[in-house]
Design a protein around this motif. Structure first.
Motif, PDB file in Angstrom:
ATOM      1  N   THR A   5      -3.011   3.693  -1.397  1.00 55.96           N
ATOM      2  CA  THR A   5      -3.489   3.107  -2.642  1.00 55.96           C
ATOM      3  C   THR A   5      -2.699   1.820  -2.873  1.00 55.96           C
ATOM      4  OG1 THR A   5      -3.921   3.517  -4.998  1.00 55.96           O
ATOM      5  CG2 THR A   5      -1.912   4.499  -4.094  1.00 55.96           C
ATOM      6  N   GLN A   6      -3.416   0.751  -3.168  1.00 52.37           N
ATOM      7  CA  GLN A   6      -2.797  -0.566  -3.269  1.00 52.37           C
ATOM      8  C   GLN A   6      -2.118  -0.752  -4.613  1.00 52.37           C
ATOM      9  OE1 GLN A   6      -2.775  -3.338  -0.951  1.00 52.37           O
ATOM     10  NE2 GLN A   6      -1.305  -4.139  -2.468  1.00 52.37           N
ATOM     11  N   VAL A   7      -0.883  -1.212  -4.551  1.00 51.18           N
ATOM     12  CA  VAL A   7      -0.143  -1.607  -5.748  1.00 51.18           C
ATOM     13  C   VAL A   7       0.200  -3.086  -5.615  1.00 51.18           C
ATOM     14  CG1 VAL A   7       2.008  -1.326  -7.032  1.00 51.18           C
ATOM     15  CG2 VAL A   7       0.805   0.687  -6.157  1.00 51.18           C
ATOM     16  N   THR A   8      -0.207  -3.852  -6.596  1.00 46.05           N
ATOM     17  CA  THR A   8       0.078  -5.280  -6.604  1.00 46.05           C
ATOM     18  C   THR A   8       0.803  -5.627  -7.897  1.00 46.05           C
ATOM     19  OG1 THR A   8      -1.913  -5.737  -5.300  1.00 46.05           O
ATOM     20  CG2 THR A   8      -0.888  -7.596  -6.428  1.00 46.05           C
ATOM     21  N   VAL A   9       1.966  -6.237  -7.745  1.00 45.06           N
ATOM     22  CA  VAL A   9       2.771  -6.614  -8.897  1.00 45.06           C
ATOM     23  C   VAL A   9       2.821  -8.133  -8.959  1.00 45.06           C
ATOM     24  CG1 VAL A   9       4.974  -6.363 -10.073  1.00 45.06           C
ATOM     25  CG2 VAL A   9       4.140  -4.530  -8.586  1.00 45.06           C
ATOM     26  N   SER A  10       2.308  -8.670 -10.031  1.00 42.17           N
ATOM     27  CA  SER A  10       2.289 -10.122 -10.187  1.00 42.17           C
ATOM     28  C   SER A  10       3.531 -10.598 -10.928  1.00 42.17           C
ATOM     29  CB  SER A  10       1.032 -10.548 -10.936  1.00 42.17           C
ATOM     30  OG  SER A  10       1.042 -10.015 -12.252  1.00 42.17           O
ATOM     31  N   VAL A  56       0.868  -1.175   0.000  1.00 43.89           N
ATOM     32  CA  VAL A  56       0.000   0.000   0.000  1.00 43.89           C
ATOM     33  C   VAL A  56       0.906   1.226   0.000  1.00 43.89           C
ATOM     34  CG1 VAL A  56      -1.801   1.280   1.208  1.00 43.89           C
ATOM     35  CG2 VAL A  56      -1.814  -1.223   1.235  1.00 43.89           C
ATOM     36  N   TYR A  57       0.678   2.109  -0.928  1.00 46.07           N
ATOM     37  CA  TYR A  57       1.511   3.293  -1.090  1.00 46.07           C
ATOM     38  C   TYR A  57       0.775   4.516  -0.546  1.00 46.07           C
ATOM     39  CZ  TYR A  57       4.962   0.833  -3.857  1.00 46.07           C
ATOM     40  OH  TYR A  57       5.953  -0.031  -4.264  1.00 46.07           O
ATOM     41  N   TYR A  58       1.533   5.345   0.165  1.00 43.54           N
ATOM     42  CA  TYR A  58       0.993   6.555   0.781  1.00 43.54           C
ATOM     43  C   TYR A  58       1.843   7.751   0.377  1.00 43.54           C
ATOM     44  CZ  TYR A  58      -1.045   3.147   4.051  1.00 43.54           C
ATOM     45  OH  TYR A  58      -1.726   2.096   4.617  1.00 43.54           O
ATOM     46  N   CYS A  59       1.194   8.895   0.268  1.00 50.56           N
ATOM     47  CA  CYS A  59       1.956  10.130   0.164  1.00 50.56           C
ATOM     48  C   CYS A  59       1.812  10.894   1.471  1.00 50.56           C
ATOM     49  CB  CYS A  59       1.502  10.974  -1.017  1.00 50.56           C
ATOM     50  SG  CYS A  59      -0.249  11.439  -1.041  1.00 50.56           S
ATOM     51  N   ALA A  60       2.809  11.686   1.754  1.00 51.96           N
ATOM     52  CA  ALA A  60       2.831  12.459   2.990  1.00 51.96           C
ATOM     53  C   ALA A  60       3.489  13.796   2.717  1.00 51.96           C
ATOM     54  CB  ALA A  60       3.588  11.710   4.087  1.00 51.96           C
ATOM     55  N   ALA A  61       3.167  14.771   3.537  1.00 53.34           N
ATOM     56  CA  ALA A  61       3.750  16.106   3.411  1.00 53.34           C
ATOM     57  C   ALA A  61       4.169  16.599   4.783  1.00 53.34           C
ATOM     58  CB  ALA A  61       2.754  17.060   2.763  1.00 53.34           C
TER      59      ALA A  61
END
Length: 125
Positions: A119-124, A91-96
């Motif tokens: 936001t979920q990133v899935t790499v198969s 799961v990718y997050y942005c932060a400031a």
């Protein structure tokens, strides 16, 4: 206070690319340092690419594959991820926040002021 919304995750095959977006509302990125973080199941949240007022930090695991860009008109920061690997799944997050130097503040740091939702990133393989 600025609010962040991350988007753009999905399922992609190894070797593919994705571009994540982090849109700011209620403010602009102008005065902030920006970080992209990720958290894989059972692991701590880690900073992968952070841009401060003075420098840019890339985690070793993403050097040469991930880049950051921005569209000031859209008040959006992007994380371009190329040559994706199954180990990029998270799961990718942005932060400031506000920090200087070549680093990503750790989760919980007082320098990180606001987080977007993940936001979920899935790499198969």
């Amino acid at each position: 206070e600025v609010q962040l919304q991350a988007s753009g995750g999905g399922l992609v095959q190894a070797g593919g690319s994705l571009r994540l977006s982090c849109a700011a509302s209620g403010g602009t990125f102008d005065d902030y340092a920006i970080g992209w973080y990720r958290q894989a199941p059972g692991k701590e949240r880690e900073g992968v690419l952070c841009i401060s007022r003075s420098d840019t930090y890339y985690a070793d695991s993403v050097k040469g594959r991930f880049t950051i860009s921005s569209d000031n008109g859209k008040n959006t920061v992007y994380l371009q991820m190329n040559s994706l690997k199954p180990e990029d799944t998270a799961v990718y997050y942005c932060a400031a926040g506000w920090w200087y130097g070549r680093s990503c503040p750790k989760e919980g740091s007082r320098y990180l002021k606001v987080w977007g939702q993940g936001t979920q990133v899935t790499v198969s393989s």
